[in-house]
Scaffold this motif. Structure first.
Motif, short mmCIF file in Angstrom:
data_model
loop_
_atom_site.label_atom_id
_atom_site.label_comp_id
_atom_site.label_asym_id
_atom_site.label_seq_id
_atom_site.Cartn_x
_atom_site.Cartn_y
_atom_site.Cartn_z
N ILE A 62 0.84 -1.21 0.00
CA ILE A 62 0.00 0.00 0.00
C ILE A 62 0.87 1.25 0.00
O ILE A 62 0.59 2.22 -0.71
CB ILE A 62 -0.94 -0.01 1.22
CG1 ILE A 62 -1.89 -1.22 1.15
CG2 ILE A 62 -1.73 1.29 1.33
CD1 ILE A 62 -2.63 -1.50 2.43
N GLU A 63 1.93 1.21 0.80
CA GLU A 63 2.84 2.36 0.89
C GLU A 63 3.47 2.66 -0.46
O GLU A 63 3.59 3.83 -0.86
CB GLU A 63 3.93 2.07 1.92
CG GLU A 63 4.89 3.22 2.15
CD GLU A 63 5.98 2.89 3.16
OE1 GLU A 63 7.02 3.56 3.12
OE2 GLU A 63 5.79 1.95 3.96
N CYS A 66 0.89 4.38 -2.63
CA CYS A 66 0.66 5.75 -2.13
C CYS A 66 1.83 6.67 -2.45
O CYS A 66 1.63 7.85 -2.77
CB CYS A 66 0.40 5.72 -0.62
SG CYS A 66 -1.21 5.07 -0.14
N VAL A 78 -7.39 5.92 1.51
CA VAL A 78 -7.26 4.47 1.61
C VAL A 78 -8.42 3.98 2.47
O VAL A 78 -8.56 4.40 3.63
CB VAL A 78 -5.92 4.05 2.23
CG1 VAL A 78 -5.83 2.53 2.35
CG2 VAL A 78 -4.75 4.59 1.40
N LYS A 98 -2.92 2.08 8.32
CA LYS A 98 -3.05 3.50 8.69
C LYS A 98 -1.69 4.20 8.65
O LYS A 98 -1.56 5.28 8.07
CB LYS A 98 -3.67 3.62 10.08
CG LYS A 98 -3.89 5.06 10.55
CD LYS A 98 -4.56 5.10 11.93
CE LYS A 98 -4.67 6.49 12.49
NZ LYS A 98 -5.57 7.35 11.68
N ALA A 101 -0.46 4.56 5.02
CA ALA A 101 -1.20 5.58 4.28
C ALA A 101 -0.78 6.98 4.70
O ALA A 101 -0.49 7.85 3.85
CB ALA A 101 -2.70 5.39 4.49
N GLU A 102 -0.73 7.20 6.00
CA GLU A 102 -0.46 8.55 6.50
C GLU A 102 0.98 9.00 6.22
O GLU A 102 1.26 10.20 6.20
CB GLU A 102 -0.77 8.61 7.98
CG GLU A 102 -2.27 8.48 8.26
CD GLU A 102 -2.64 8.58 9.73
OE1 GLU A 102 -1.71 8.51 10.57
OE2 GLU A 102 -3.83 8.74 10.02
N ALA A 106 -1.94 10.29 2.87
CA ALA A 106 -3.24 9.70 2.55
C ALA A 106 -4.11 9.63 3.80
O ALA A 106 -3.61 9.51 4.92
CB ALA A 106 -3.07 8.31 1.96
N ALA A 108 -6.77 7.43 5.87
CA ALA A 108 -7.26 6.06 6.02
C ALA A 108 -8.65 6.09 6.64
O ALA A 108 -8.84 6.69 7.70
CB ALA A 108 -6.31 5.24 6.89
#
Length: 206
Positions: A62-63, A66, A78, A98, A101-102, A106, A108
């Motif tokens: 995911i990272e 992103c 996300v 989380k 994403a952050e 991003a 979450a």
């Protein structure tokens, strides 16, 4: 329309290696990530599982996505809805999603905590589908499923992961409407058809 599929080998969940594998796969089919768009990234966050349990989409995967979207000046959300109502917020934290994403700005979100709308369809099973209103607010959806087994569908990949767009409390009701393999497959296709206009890309964490 011909759908293009590519596979890329990646030895470990290292941010740079994962990024290069994704870039190689996208390049081989002539696909590109969006630029300057509002994007909903939809991973599989089934529950409060650690990344090493291989049940949820890995946070490094995911990272990587992103990071590339951030480089393209996209606004990133996300989101997912876990298998059990009310559990998504905890799952987003426990799975590492989380934090991943952050790290790249991003947001979450749990779909249970967002506004829901009813989309009318001409589906085989569902004539109306409960979906997060975020789908109406974003330009682009990127689907990030985790490749794994499933009791009815044999395995979980791109289409099955879209079931997570349905807010948690409604999932059991939908399952009850489609108890057999064929019926559940039709239900998933109903959801896919409803989301398809915004769904531009699926990248599977295998």
């Amino acid at each position: 329309m011909t759908l293009k599929v590519a596979a890329a080998k990646c030895e470990k969940y290292d941010i740079d290696e994962v990024s290069e594998a994704i870039k190689a796969a996208l390049k081989s089919i002539g696909a590109e990530l969006p630029k300057g768009k509002k994007v909903l990234v939809k991973p599989n966050i089934l529950g409060s599982y650690l990344p090493e349990e291989a049940i949820t989409t890995h946070p490094v995967f995911i990272e990587a996505v992103c990071r590339m979207l951030k480089h393209n000046n996209c606004e990133i959300i996300v989101g997912d809805s876990s298998g059990f109502s009310g559990s998504t917020s905890k799952a987003i934290c426990a799975s590492g999603v989380k934090a991943a994403a952050e790290k790249y700005g991003a947001t979450a979100v749990s779909f249970e905590s967002t506004k829901i709308f009813q989309k009318k369809t001409k589906g085989k099973v569902l004539k109306e589908i409960a979906l997060p209103n975020l789908l109406n607010e974003v330009d682009y959806v990127i689907n990030l499923p985790k490749l794994k087994t499933h009791s009815l569908m044999v395995f979980t990949a791109g289409v099955k992961n879209l079931f997570g767009l349905v807010p948690g409390g409604r999932k059991p009701d939908y399952h009850n409407q489609a108890p057999t393999t064929d019926e559940f497959a039709d239900l998933l296709c109903d959801i896919y058809a409803a989301v398809k206009p915004k769904l531009k890309l699926t990248i599977v964490d295998g």
